[in-house]
Design a protein around this motif. Structure first.
Motif, PDB file in Angstrom:
ATOM      1  N   ASN A 118      29.399  61.152  65.884  1.00  0.00           N
ATOM      2  CA  ASN A 118      28.062  60.626  65.597  1.00  0.00           C
ATOM      3  C   ASN A 118      27.752  60.686  64.110  1.00  0.00           C
ATOM      4  N   THR A 119      28.675  60.197  63.337  1.00  0.00           N
ATOM      5  CA  THR A 119      28.465  60.161  61.897  1.00  0.00           C
ATOM      6  C   THR A 119      29.388  59.111  61.328  1.00  0.00           C
ATOM      7  N   THR A 120      29.292  58.899  59.996  1.00  0.00           N
ATOM      8  CA  THR A 120      30.186  57.965  59.306  1.00  0.00           C
ATOM      9  C   THR A 120      30.878  58.723  58.205  1.00  0.00           C
ATOM     10  N   VAL A 121      32.094  58.248  57.896  1.00  0.00           N
ATOM     11  CA  VAL A 121      32.859  58.862  56.809  1.00  0.00           C
ATOM     12  C   VAL A 121      33.515  57.771  56.008  1.00  0.00           C
ATOM     13  N   ASN A 122      33.825  58.050  54.758  1.00  0.00           N
ATOM     14  CA  ASN A 122      34.535  57.102  53.909  1.00  0.00           C
ATOM     15  C   ASN A 122      35.897  57.711  53.632  1.00  0.00           C
ATOM     16  N   VAL A 123      36.866  56.930  54.008  1.00  0.00           N
ATOM     17  CA  VAL A 123      38.242  57.408  53.800  1.00  0.00           C
ATOM     18  C   VAL A 123      38.942  56.394  52.919  1.00  0.00           C
ATOM     19  N   ASN A 124      39.293  56.855  51.716  1.00  0.00           N
ATOM     20  CA  ASN A 124      39.976  55.990  50.750  1.00  0.00           C
ATOM     21  C   ASN A 124      39.209  54.690  50.528  1.00  0.00           C
ATOM     22  N   GLY A 125      37.882  54.798  50.412  1.00  0.00           N
ATOM     23  CA  GLY A 125      37.021  53.662  50.075  1.00  0.00           C
ATOM     24  C   GLY A 125      36.577  52.856  51.268  1.00  0.00           C
ATOM     25  N   THR A 126      36.981  53.256  52.439  1.00  0.00           N
ATOM     26  CA  THR A 126      36.592  52.491  53.636  1.00  0.00           C
ATOM     27  C   THR A 126      35.657  53.355  54.458  1.00  0.00           C
ATOM     28  N   ASP A 127      34.548  52.756  54.871  1.00  0.00           N
ATOM     29  CA  ASP A 127      33.582  53.461  55.687  1.00  0.00           C
ATOM     30  C   ASP A 127      33.948  53.311  57.157  1.00  0.00           C
TER      31      ASP A 127
END
Length: 638
Positions: free
Chosen positions: A590-599
């Motif tokens: 239930n959240t968002t993350v940015n991994v290597n510039g990608t959300d």
């Protein structure tokens, strides 16, 4: 010999007739040998069947030259015994000298007995004389006195003759009856006396009595070495079977032994059954006797026969050799049993020390072999009877005897080793329980310490030999021994903790793999559960200790462990679905993350999806776009 008047008249008449006959030309050769067994008679005829020629004589012949007599065909003599009621004064010399020259000896007595008592006394008189001489010819009883015995009845004469002859015969001699033809025909009951052989007397004319054993042929014979006349006698039958050369004789209550007709004195005799020692008087010694440094027991109850075998006297036993009767000393054997007699011949019992060796003799005297119990102590004697010390093998067991020979029991230190000997003395092998403790003895009986392998199982004995249970330390390793003492391998639960024992028995620490599952044991060997941090990695171990891989929910949070068991961080892809785990390893939801510039949006299951619309979420700075993992071979155990 003495002749009655009638006999003398007859003989004188016969002589007168013979002197008037033409045959007197042969008188010079009368009574001499013509050929072996054949002699010339007074009338010139031949007398055949003669065994030997001899003479009878007494004091009337005076001094005799025995060399000449022996050379003149005199093979035997019959010597008179009495003169004027006493012993003939020349009989002893004549018997001795004749015997020296090989002339056989016989004797006679001119009897005056008028009753059986006097005949018995005459027998005693004769026996007392002849007992000292080698008599191999008859003892003749001469009954011919007309003035005395001539007045007796035939029955009276028969009783007198039988009394004398029976006593002589009982003494072991050969009695015969001397009588002339007249007495035989007129005075004697020959049917009553037929038992006795006859020495017949008839001068110059052959006797009429049939089958006499001897004939007194003349009283006017001539023999070289004798001055004057002498009686010539011809023997018709051998006497060798009548008088044994070797025999016992009892005379006047004393018993003598004769060998080759001679009384044995100061020498041993063997009568075919027993051995005797005859003293200087010719009688058998009795009691203990020593000869040539050997001792003998001459049994009084058996007339001096040398005792053979066992003899008891004053509570002491003696052994007399079964061959010669010698008293034995030292070791000897009887019926395959060994005995020992001291220097005095007494059989020994109990303990015996000989040289450096000890022996045990039972109360029976028999030397013990094998096991012996004395005063509640056991001893072992070898086949030679020697008491053993040290190790002894008997049957299938081994025993230990101390330096006094006593069998040992219980714990015994021998050399640098320790042994256990049961109550029976048998040396223990293998497992032994004593006073609540277990011990292990090898095949040589030695108590073992340290590690023991028995049928593939390992046991540990401390320096006193006691089998250990529970935890032990040996060197730098730790081991667990079960209640049976066997070293534990595999999993072990002790005090609510689990341990893993490897095949060598030592406790494992660090990572272990059991059946494809990894476990982790701390430095004390205890199996770990829950979170584990090691070498900058984090692992999770289930309550059973198994290392987890894949998704794990712990403390209400989800974690992911790669195939090596290490906890993942950052983005991971599982079954083509991406998830994100924060720096503590927890899965985000239930959240968002940015991994290597990608959300990415993370839903409630933790699944990540890229964000296509304008990005309004907070930027997370991941360390990597993928999860960092260890080698897929799994953790390495320390």
């Amino acid at each position: 010999m003495y002749l009655n008047k009638f006999a003398k008249t007859v003989m004188s008449l016969s002589l007168a007739i013979s002197l008037l006959s033409p045959m007197t030309a042969f008188a010079a050769n009368e009574w001499t040998m013509q050929s072996p067994g054949v002699y010339q008679m007074l009338d010139g005829s031949s007398l055949s069947g003669v065994v030997a020629r001899g003479i009878d004589l007494s004091h009337y012949q005076g001094d005799v030259n025995w060399d000449k007599v022996a050379a003149d065909d005199v093979q035997f003599i019959i010597h008179g015994t009495r003169y004027k009621g006493k012993i003939d004064p020349v009989i002893r010399r004549n018997l001795t000298e004749a015997n020296k020259r090989g002339i056989k000896l016989g004797i006679y007595i001119y009897s005056y007995a008028m009753n059986v008592e006097q005949a018995d006394a005459e027998a005693d008189f004769v026996l007392d004389i002849i007992k000292d001489y080698p008599i191999s010819y008859p003892v003749a009883f001469d009954v011919e006195d007309m003035n005395t015995q001539g007045k007796l009845s035939k029955d009276e004469l028969t009783a007198i003759i039988k009394t004398f002859c029976n006593k002589v015969e009982a003494a072991g001699y050969y009695p015969i009856l001397y009588a002339n033809d007249y007495w035989i025909a007129n005075k004697l009951d020959m049917n009553a006396l037929k038992k006795y052989d006859i020495w017949v007397a008839r001068y110059n004319v052959k006797h009429s009595y049939p089958n006499p054993v001897m004939w007194q042929a003349t009283s006017t014979g001539r023999v070289n070495g004798i001055n004057g006349n002498v009686d010539i006698d011809f023997q018709y039958k051998s006497f060798s079977d009548k008088i044994p050369a070797n025999t016992w004789r009892t005379i006047a209550g004393k018993t003598y032994y004769y060998k080759d007709y001679n009384m044995v004195k100061d020498a041993w005799i063997h009568d075919g059954n027993n051995s005797y020692y005859m003293d200087s008087n010719g009688t058998a010694k009795t009691g203990w006797f020593t000869d040539n440094n050997a001792s003998y027991y001459l049994d009084p109850s058996k007339k001096g026969a040398a005792k053979k075998g066992w003899y008891k006297e004053s509570d002491a036993w003696y052994y007399l050799d079964n061959n010669d009767g010698k008293m034995l000393t030292g070791w000897f054997t009887d019926s395959s049993k060994k005995y020992y007699a001291d220097k005095d011949g007494k059989m020994q019992t109990g303990w015996l020390i000989e040289g450096k060796d000890n022996y045990f003799l039972y109360p029976s005297g028999i030397m013990a072999t094998g096991w012996v119990k004395d005063n509640n102590v056991w001893y072992f004697m070898d086949n030679a009877g020697k008491m053993q010390t040290g190790w002894v093998d008997s049957g299938s067991q081994r025993y230990y005897m101390d330096n006094t020979g006593k069998m040992q029991t219980g714990w015994t230190d021998i050399g640098n080793a320790r042994y256990f000997l049961s109550q029976s003395g048998a040396m223990a092998k293998g497992w032994l329980s004593d006073s609540g403790n277990w011990y292990y003895m090898d095949n040589n009986g030695k108590m073992l310490t340290g590690w023991v392998n028995d049928r593939g199982l390992l046991y540990y004995m401390d320096n006193t030999g006691k089998m250990q249970t529970g935890w032990i330390n040996d060197g730098n390793s730790k081991y667990f021994m079960t209640d049976s003492g066997a070293m534990q391998t595999g999993w072990l639960k002790n005090d609510n903790a689990w341990y893993y024992i490897n095949k060598s028995g030592s406790i494992s620490t660090g990572w272990i793999n059991d059946g494809g599952t990894w476990y982790y044991m701390d430095n004390s060997g205890k199996m770990q559960t829950g979170w584990l941090d090691q070498n900058n990695q984090r692992y999770f171990l289930s309550p059973s200790g198994a290392m987890k891989t894949g998704w794990v929910n712990a403390d209400n949070s989800w974690y992911y462990f790669n195939t090596s068991g290490s906890m993942a961080k950052g983005m991971v892809n599982v079954d083509n679905i991406s998830y994100y785990l924060d720096d503590s390893g927890k899965m985000l939801a239930n959240t968002t993350v940015n991994v290597n510039g990608t959300d990415y949006n993370i839903d409630s299951s933790g699944a990540m999806t890229p964000v296509v619309a304008e990005n309004t979420s907070t930027t997370v700075e991941p360390t990597s776009a993928t999860v960092s993992t260890r080698a897929s071979v799994g953790p390495v155990a320390n």
